[in-house]
Design an enzyme around this catalytic site. Structure first.
Site: not given
Ligand code: GLU
Length: 483
Positions: A250-252
């Site tokens: 994910s963006k993380r």
């Protein structure tokens, strides 16, 4: 059978690695079967769609070499078609207007939660009379259009990756919203499931290959195809991509957009090669390096695994290094230029192409990512270099200064050296100063590069020599020794 597949990203973010990997599978599938690969931009969500994301998607796919044969089609330009479809469903009695307010829906969900039930719409407005609809509108309510889903319907399909999949109508959350309208006369703004089905029918899509997060949508969409009496495409749901901790990428994880991988110095061939391996195993399972073109010959969807694929950075790095090492210098040079420019190096491709190609060829075998070239070529692009501690102590060794001095003097008389001349010069110095060749070479390296480790010294020196940079460096080194 004519194969027609599509990649249908929503322009609500930059081209994501998950979407790009799905695009790779679609592209390979289309090319393997001599079919058509279509790009469709699903921009019905006007609040979240942005033209710059459409741009990022197109640029990302082009950079990866995933050229599309048709499109891009934009859903925002096809609203009439969807409204026509809504009308058909309303006319046939498969859909209806629902006036339940957001507040009422919240109450419903709360009470379901309190009873330990999964939230779902209770189909309360399925059979409103025209009078009831008008009364709701008089209250200022705005309708959504819902498509009827019968609880006792069982939806079954044979997924090319996941095998037989079965869904129960009762697990689909009640009658599904397909459009949001402003009044009884309005056919509304279409939502995802409706637009996708209308488009996939209209574009004669034969196979829908997309992420497994869409499985529940597929169950709903099959019901829509049936209502339209359309041909149902075949489905293949690709596995998730997980990060190294086993969570959904994910963006993380900082790098999810294809443009991030570009910035990190990955080359497109390595990216597509690696992405193909995120789920697919070639028939020769030991084969790790292949171009997209090669993979088209052997790609079949049944060799895509249904288990999640773990993102493996060392493997991606290794694949990247292989492509870099085997790339012709002129192409690699073109790829390095933007990274050099970004680092503030002055690069004059027209005047210096030959020299730059030699620099490229020298460093190529030690690159893993293109970004590695910035540090490794600093020595060629800076006028002076800073001497590190080891280099300074090398230069301060007994007998070194006269050697550097001698080279410097020689260069003043004869600035350009051929390889033979440089070799001869080193040989002469060894004799004249009665030292080992190693000492001469190490001292020259220290003076020319400021470091004790690096690329082949002779090649490096000759490249610096072509630019007259070696004189500067030697002069600088002499000053340092003296001070
Ligand atoms: N617009 C959808 C997405 O971005 C595509 C789904 C599909 O391929 O049908 O996930």
């Amino acid at each position: 059978m004519t194969v027609r597949v599509r990649i249908a990203p929503s322009p609500t973010g930059n081209l994501h690695i998950g979407t790009a990997r799905t695009a790779v599978f679609n592209w390979l599938f289309a090319r393997h079967h001599g079919g058509t690969f279509i790009l469709r931009i699903e921009d019905t969500d006007q609040a979240r769609s942005r033209p710059e994301y459409t741009q990022s998607i197109k640029e990302g796919l082009s950079w990866l070499g995933l050229h599309w044969d048709e499109g891009p089609y934009f859903q925002s330009e096809r609203l009439d078609l969807y409204q026509q479809a809504v009308k058909t469903l309303l006319d046939k009695g498969y859909a209806y207007r629902c006036y339940t307010t957001e507040e009422e829906l919240n109450q419903l969900r709360e009470s379901q939660k309190a009873r330990g039930l999964a939230p779902r719409y209770d189909n309360r407005h399925r059979n409103l009379t025209p009078e009831q609809e008008k009364a709701f509108e008089a209250e200022g309510r705005k309708p959504v259009i819902r498509f009827k889903i019968d609880d006792d319907r069982e939806i079954v399909w044979k997924d090319h990756i996941r095998g037989i999949l079965t869904w129960q109508g009762s697990d689909l959350g009640g009658d599904m919203v397909i459009a949001r309208a402003s009044s009884r006369q309005d056919l509304g703004k279409p939502l995802y499931n409706l637009a996708v089905v209308v488009d996939d029918m209209d574009m004669n899509i034969s196979h829908v290959i997309r992420g497994e997060d869409h499985i529940a949508n597929t169950a709903k969409q099959i019901l829509l195809y049936e209502a339209f009496e359309g041909n149902i495409p075949e489905f293949a749901h690709t596995p998730l991509i997980l990060n190294e901790q086993g969570q959904k990428l994910s963006k993380r994880d900082n790098v999810t957009a294809i443009s991030d991988f570009y910035k990190m110095g990955f080359v497109p061939e390595a990216m597509t090669n690696y992405m193909a391996l995120l789920g697919w195993t070639p028939p020769d399972s030991t084969q790790e390096l292949f171009t997209l073109e090669e993979a088209t010959k052997t790609f079949t969807i049944d060799r895509v695994s249904k288990s999640a694929a773990k993102f493996d950075w060392p493997k991606l790095d290794w694949i990247n290094s292989q492509y870099i090492h085997n790339m012709p210098a002129d192409r690699l040079l073109e790829m390095l230029v933007p990274f050099w420019q970004q680092a503030g190096y002055e690069v004059h491709l027209d005047q210096d192409r030959n020299w730059l190609e030699q620099v490229t060829a020298l460093i190529a075998p030690s690159l893993t990512r293109l970004t590695d070239a910035v540090e490794q070529t600093e020595v060629f692009f800076q006028q002076t270099v800073e001497l590190n501690e080891d280099a300074i102590s090398q230069l301060q060794q007994e007998g070194v200064a006269p050697i550097i001095e001698a080279v410097y003097e020689q260069l003043k008389q004869q600035p350009k050296l051929s390889e033979d001349q440089a070799q001869q010069l080193v040989k002469d110095l060894t004799k004249q100063h009665n030292v080992k060749k190693g000492l001469v070479m190490r001292s020259l390296r220290a003076a020319l590069t400021g470091k004790m480790k690096g690329h082949d010294l002779m090649q490096l020196w000759l490249l610096l020599n072509q630019k007259g940079l070696d004189q500067f460096r030697l002069e600088n080194a002499l000053n340092t020794i003296k001070s």
